[in-house]
Design a protein around this motif. Structure first.
Motif, PDB file in Angstrom:
ATOM      1  N   GLU A 156      46.060  43.200  27.797  1.00  0.00           N
ATOM      2  CA  GLU A 156      44.815  42.736  27.164  1.00  0.00           C
ATOM      3  C   GLU A 156      43.552  43.059  27.965  1.00  0.00           C
ATOM      4  O   GLU A 156      42.516  43.395  27.383  1.00  0.00           O
ATOM      5  CB  GLU A 156      44.909  41.233  26.888  1.00  0.00           C
ATOM      6  N   PRO A 157      43.542  42.958  29.298  1.00  0.00           N
ATOM      7  CA  PRO A 157      42.309  43.264  30.024  1.00  0.00           C
ATOM      8  C   PRO A 157      41.784  44.681  29.794  1.00  0.00           C
ATOM      9  O   PRO A 157      40.588  44.926  29.978  1.00  0.00           O
ATOM     10  CB  PRO A 157      42.716  43.056  31.492  1.00  0.00           C
ATOM     11  N   ALA A 158      42.672  45.592  29.381  1.00  0.00           N
ATOM     12  CA  ALA A 158      42.230  46.967  29.129  1.00  0.00           C
ATOM     13  C   ALA A 158      41.629  47.144  27.742  1.00  0.00           C
ATOM     14  O   ALA A 158      41.045  48.198  27.449  1.00  0.00           O
ATOM     15  CB  ALA A 158      43.407  47.935  29.304  1.00  0.00           C
ATOM     16  N   LEU A 159      41.765  46.145  26.866  1.00  0.00           N
ATOM     17  CA  LEU A 159      41.189  46.258  25.527  1.00  0.00           C
ATOM     18  C   LEU A 159      39.672  46.231  25.594  1.00  0.00           C
ATOM     19  O   LEU A 159      39.083  45.587  26.480  1.00  0.00           O
ATOM     20  CB  LEU A 159      41.676  45.101  24.642  1.00  0.00           C
ATOM     21  N   PRO A 160      38.993  46.876  24.654  1.00  0.00           N
ATOM     22  CA  PRO A 160      37.532  46.791  24.619  1.00  0.00           C
ATOM     23  C   PRO A 160      37.103  45.340  24.416  1.00  0.00           C
ATOM     24  O   PRO A 160      37.749  44.575  23.709  1.00  0.00           O
ATOM     25  CB  PRO A 160      37.157  47.657  23.407  1.00  0.00           C
ATOM     26  N   ALA A 161      36.028  44.967  25.060  1.00  0.00           N
ATOM     27  CA  ALA A 161      35.504  43.612  24.893  1.00  0.00           C
ATOM     28  C   ALA A 161      35.067  43.401  23.455  1.00  0.00           C
ATOM     29  O   ALA A 161      34.495  44.302  22.827  1.00  0.00           O
ATOM     30  CB  ALA A 161      34.334  43.376  25.841  1.00  0.00           C
ATOM     31  N   ALA A 162      35.357  42.236  22.902  1.00  0.00           N
ATOM     32  CA  ALA A 162      34.992  41.934  21.522  1.00  0.00           C
ATOM     33  C   ALA A 162      33.485  41.810  21.386  1.00  0.00           C
ATOM     34  O   ALA A 162      32.819  41.228  22.238  1.00  0.00           O
ATOM     35  CB  ALA A 162      35.667  40.630  21.087  1.00  0.00           C
ATOM     36  N   ARG A 163      32.960  42.379  20.308  1.00  0.00           N
ATOM     37  CA  ARG A 163      31.518  42.336  20.066  1.00  0.00           C
ATOM     38  C   ARG A 163      31.186  41.706  18.726  1.00  0.00           C
ATOM     39  O   ARG A 163      30.097  41.908  18.205  1.00  0.00           O
ATOM     40  CB  ARG A 163      30.943  43.754  20.122  1.00  0.00           C
ATOM     41  N   ALA A 164      32.108  40.917  18.172  1.00  0.00           N
ATOM     42  CA  ALA A 164      31.867  40.325  16.861  1.00  0.00           C
ATOM     43  C   ALA A 164      30.679  39.372  16.942  1.00  0.00           C
ATOM     44  O   ALA A 164      30.475  38.669  17.932  1.00  0.00           O
ATOM     45  CB  ALA A 164      33.107  39.574  16.385  1.00  0.00           C
ATOM     46  N   ALA A 165      29.895  39.355  15.873  1.00  0.00           N
ATOM     47  CA  ALA A 165      28.712  38.502  15.843  1.00  0.00           C
ATOM     48  C   ALA A 165      29.095  37.029  15.826  1.00  0.00           C
ATOM     49  O   ALA A 165      28.445  36.195  16.465  1.00  0.00           O
ATOM     50  CB  ALA A 165      27.858  38.840  14.631  1.00  0.00           C
ATOM     51  N   ALA A 166      30.144  36.678  15.083  1.00  0.00           N
ATOM     52  CA  ALA A 166      30.576  35.285  14.970  1.00  0.00           C
ATOM     53  C   ALA A 166      31.867  35.081  15.752  1.00  0.00           C
ATOM     54  O   ALA A 166      32.750  35.949  15.769  1.00  0.00           O
ATOM     55  CB  ALA A 166      30.777  34.914  13.512  1.00  0.00           C
ATOM     56  N   GLU A 167      32.005  33.939  16.380  1.00  0.00           N
ATOM     57  CA  GLU A 167      33.216  33.620  17.122  1.00  0.00           C
ATOM     58  C   GLU A 167      34.357  33.343  16.155  1.00  0.00           C
ATOM     59  O   GLU A 167      34.224  32.518  15.257  1.00  0.00           O
ATOM     60  CB  GLU A 167      32.981  32.397  18.008  1.00  0.00           C
ATOM     61  N   PRO A 168      35.506  34.003  16.332  1.00  0.00           N
ATOM     62  CA  PRO A 168      36.650  33.703  15.465  1.00  0.00           C
ATOM     63  C   PRO A 168      37.306  32.391  15.870  1.00  0.00           C
ATOM     64  O   PRO A 168      37.023  31.841  16.943  1.00  0.00           O
ATOM     65  CB  PRO A 168      37.592  34.887  15.716  1.00  0.00           C
ATOM     66  N   ASP A 169      38.200  31.880  15.024  1.00  0.00           N
ATOM     67  CA  ASP A 169      38.954  30.695  15.425  1.00  0.00           C
ATOM     68  C   ASP A 169      39.873  31.071  16.586  1.00  0.00           C
ATOM     69  O   ASP A 169      40.143  32.243  16.858  1.00  0.00           O
ATOM     70  CB  ASP A 169      39.754  30.139  14.242  1.00  0.00           C
ATOM     71  N   LEU A 170      40.358  30.065  17.281  1.00  0.00           N
ATOM     72  CA  LEU A 170      41.117  30.296  18.508  1.00  0.00           C
ATOM     73  C   LEU A 170      42.413  31.045  18.248  1.00  0.00           C
ATOM     74  O   LEU A 170      42.806  31.919  19.037  1.00  0.00           O
ATOM     75  CB  LEU A 170      41.398  28.962  19.200  1.00  0.00           C
ATOM     76  N   HIS A 171      43.099  30.740  17.132  1.00  0.00           N
ATOM     77  CA  HIS A 171      44.349  31.440  16.851  1.00  0.00           C
ATOM     78  C   HIS A 171      44.093  32.921  16.595  1.00  0.00           C
ATOM     79  O   HIS A 171      44.806  33.786  17.117  1.00  0.00           O
ATOM     80  CB  HIS A 171      45.068  30.816  15.656  1.00  0.00           C
ATOM     81  N   THR A 172      43.080  33.229  15.811  1.00  0.00           N
ATOM     82  CA  THR A 172      42.742  34.634  15.544  1.00  0.00           C
ATOM     83  C   THR A 172      42.356  35.340  16.833  1.00  0.00           C
ATOM     84  O   THR A 172      42.781  36.483  17.086  1.00  0.00           O
ATOM     85  CB  THR A 172      41.597  34.719  14.523  1.00  0.00           C
ATOM     86  N   LEU A 173      41.562  34.690  17.652  1.00  0.00           N
ATOM     87  CA  LEU A 173      41.149  35.290  18.919  1.00  0.00           C
ATOM     88  C   LEU A 173      42.359  35.581  19.796  1.00  0.00           C
ATOM     89  O   LEU A 173      42.507  36.700  20.328  1.00  0.00           O
ATOM     90  CB  LEU A 173      40.193  34.338  19.639  1.00  0.00           C
ATOM     91  N   ALA A 174      43.260  34.596  19.948  1.00  0.00           N
ATOM     92  CA  ALA A 174      44.429  34.782  20.804  1.00  0.00           C
ATOM     93  C   ALA A 174      45.382  35.818  20.230  1.00  0.00           C
ATOM     94  O   ALA A 174      45.923  36.660  20.967  1.00  0.00           O
ATOM     95  CB  ALA A 174      45.148  33.456  21.008  1.00  0.00           C
ATOM     96  N   ALA A 175      45.622  35.783  18.918  1.00  0.00           N
ATOM     97  CA  ALA A 175      46.551  36.738  18.311  1.00  0.00           C
ATOM     98  C   ALA A 175      46.018  38.154  18.407  1.00  0.00           C
ATOM     99  O   ALA A 175      46.780  39.105  18.642  1.00  0.00           O
ATOM    100  CB  ALA A 175      46.795  36.358  16.851  1.00  0.00           C
ATOM    101  N   THR A 176      44.712  38.321  18.225  1.00  0.00           N
ATOM    102  CA  THR A 176      44.109  39.652  18.279  1.00  0.00           C
ATOM    103  C   THR A 176      44.136  40.220  19.686  1.00  0.00           C
ATOM    104  O   THR A 176      44.437  41.399  19.890  1.00  0.00           O
ATOM    105  CB  THR A 176      42.659  39.592  17.770  1.00  0.00           C
ATOM    106  N   ARG A 177      43.837  39.370  20.658  1.00  0.00           N
ATOM    107  CA  ARG A 177      43.745  39.852  22.033  1.00  0.00           C
ATOM    108  C   ARG A 177      45.104  39.865  22.746  1.00  0.00           C
ATOM    109  O   ARG A 177      45.389  40.791  23.525  1.00  0.00           O
ATOM    110  CB  ARG A 177      42.792  38.953  22.839  1.00  0.00           C
TER     111      ARG A 177
END
Length: 463
Positions: A137-158
């Motif tokens: 995960e640390p090698a993934l591009p940093a998220a630049r979404a305008a709105a913060e996703p819910d915690l499950h979406t954030l964790a599952a995506t990253r």
């Protein structure tokens, strides 16, 4: 100070935030009144007696990440002793082929986010492939979404879905009584969110905060129960002249010359130069948006029997049981169990109270254990069926427990629907009306967030 005298500060709500504000303001010499709708101070900090021992009915620990609670106790001279949990940590139970699987919770995680995804205790739960995915995960591009996703979406995506499902979501449900899909990291753990934005990586953010010591070292308690913190603050506020009124619901809040007027449920009124709303988000929004709005449902009185009620809307049931079973003497699941969704269990978590807190064990009769079960659904334990309780304890601890082994049980119901934070537009309206806000509705969940925010509010009022 008479009941009819105008005051400098009126605090609505005698939860921990309201009591901190009241104590700080009263210590500074301000005239303070606290109006609490229910019969008790403390909010989620309440005592409960089982097997002859007085312990916590609600919140029983606090995060030590900010040091805020220890500083409050020390600087205000409160007669309380901080307690540390026994080493050993807790276990996770999750559905597996043919039943359930269990393993110790990973030691270095924050909200289930692993600081070291390749650690053996993480791999044991999520598997090698999922751990490798999270480690990248640390090698993934940093998220630049305008709105913060819910915690499950954030964790599952990253980090991948297994980390989100087996670590993040169970922790969120157990600690915060809501699924990760209905929560935002910025509200549950503002500092972790800030570091994630800084590092661009959840793993690196968790690594910068995760404790390096023994399991359980990220939380503390109070000898005799965390509820004693609320009682001590109320005593301190009163000692400095504050009036702390219970059974005094505020039904309306309106602007008057020189400040505000609070209308109480009995028709009386309190005038104050400043008003602090230290209530849940729902009650605060009603008072802010409409001068004739209500502060939410009034807490009912104590009912007969051993089922106590603390609010009716969307409540969660918590049952404490006193059990005498030799298999529990070795503390087989450490401080307790967190249960992953999908497991065939009525509880989402179990705390082995005397295994976690040595002071409880010292007070209990020999051979007796106190376990705390947090239900997935409000009605799960209302019937107080000892056979069902015994089966649940046996399932989660792996110890043979029969109905006859249960000596006593106490069921509590806690409201959860009103938890959460106020929308930005409601906060803005409060500011426009000159209303001060405190508590979890603006500070975030947990004493580590609520206490420093409330102290800052108190200091601002004093100035």
């Amino acid at each position: 100070m008479n009941d009819t005298d105008p005051v400098d500060v009126a605090v609505v709500g005698a939860g921990i935030a309201g009591l901190v504000v009241a104590a700080e303001a009263a210590r500074a010499g301000l005239r303070v009144v606290v109006c609490e709708s229910g019969p008790h101070v403390g909010g989620m900090l309440r005592p409960l007696t089982i097997a002859g021992v007085e312990t916590d009915a609600g919140a029983e620990s606090f995060a030590t990440r900010t040091g805020a609670v220890a500083a409050l106790i020390g600087e205000l001279g409160l007669p309380l002793d901080i307690a540390l949990p026994r080493p050993g940590g807790a276990q996770l139970v999750w559905p597996a082929a043919g039943g359930i699987d269990r393993a110790p919770l990973p030691q270095r995680t924050i909200l289930g986010i692993p600081a070291d995804p390749l650690a053996a205790d993480v791999v044991r739960i999520v598997g090698a492939d999922a751990a490798a995915l999270a480690a990248a995960e640390p090698a993934l591009p940093a998220a630049r979404a305008a709105a913060e996703p819910d915690l499950h979406t954030l964790a599952a995506t990253r980090l991948g879905p297994r980390v989100a499902d087996l670590l993040v979501d169970p922790i969120c449900r157990s600690v915060y009584s809501r699924p990760a899909g209905a929560a935002r990291l910025s509200r549950l753990h503002p500092e972790l969110w800030r570091r994630y934005r800084e590092h661009g990586s959840l793993v690196e953010a968790a690594a910068s905060l995760a404790p390096g010591g023994r399991p359980g070292s990220a939380v503390g308690g109070i000898r005799g129960g965390v509820w004693r913190l609320a009682a001590a603050l109320a005593d301190l506020a009163r000692a400095h002249g504050a009036r702390v009124r219970t059974d005094a619901p505020v039904t309306a809040l309106r602007a008057v010359d020189g400040g505000h007027e609070l209308v109480l449920g009995d028709g009386s009124a309190v005038r104050a130069r400043r008003v602090v709303l230290a209530v849940d988000a729902r009650a605060a929004a009603r008072l802010i948006r409409s001068p004739s709005g209500t502060a939410g449902p009034r807490t009912p009185g104590e009912p007969a029997g051993r089922v106590e009620s603390v609010g009716e809307d969307d409540a969660v049931a918590v049952v404490h049981v006193a059990v005498e079973a030799p298999g529990l003497d070795a503390f087989p699941v450490g401080s307790g169990v967190i249960v992953a969704p999908g497991t065939d269990a009525a509880a989402k978590a179990l705390t082995h109270v005397n295994a976690k807190w040595p002071w409880v064990g010292e007070a209990l009769p020999p051979g007796v254990h106190v376990l705390r079960l947090s239900a997935r659904e409000a009605g799960a334990f209302e019937a107080r069926d000892r056979a069902a309780l015994a089966r649940e304890v046996a399932l989660l601890t792996g110890v043979a427990v029969e109905a006859g082994d249960i000596r006593e049980e106490v069921v509590m119901r806690w409201p959860v629907a009103a938890s959460g934070m106020l929308p930005a537009e409601v906060v803005a309206e409060a500011e426009r009306r000159g209303i001060v806000l405190a508590g979890a509705a603006v500070a975030g969940t947990g004493l580590a967030s609520v206490v420093p925010h409330a102290r800052a509010v108190g200091a601002t009022l004093a100035r």
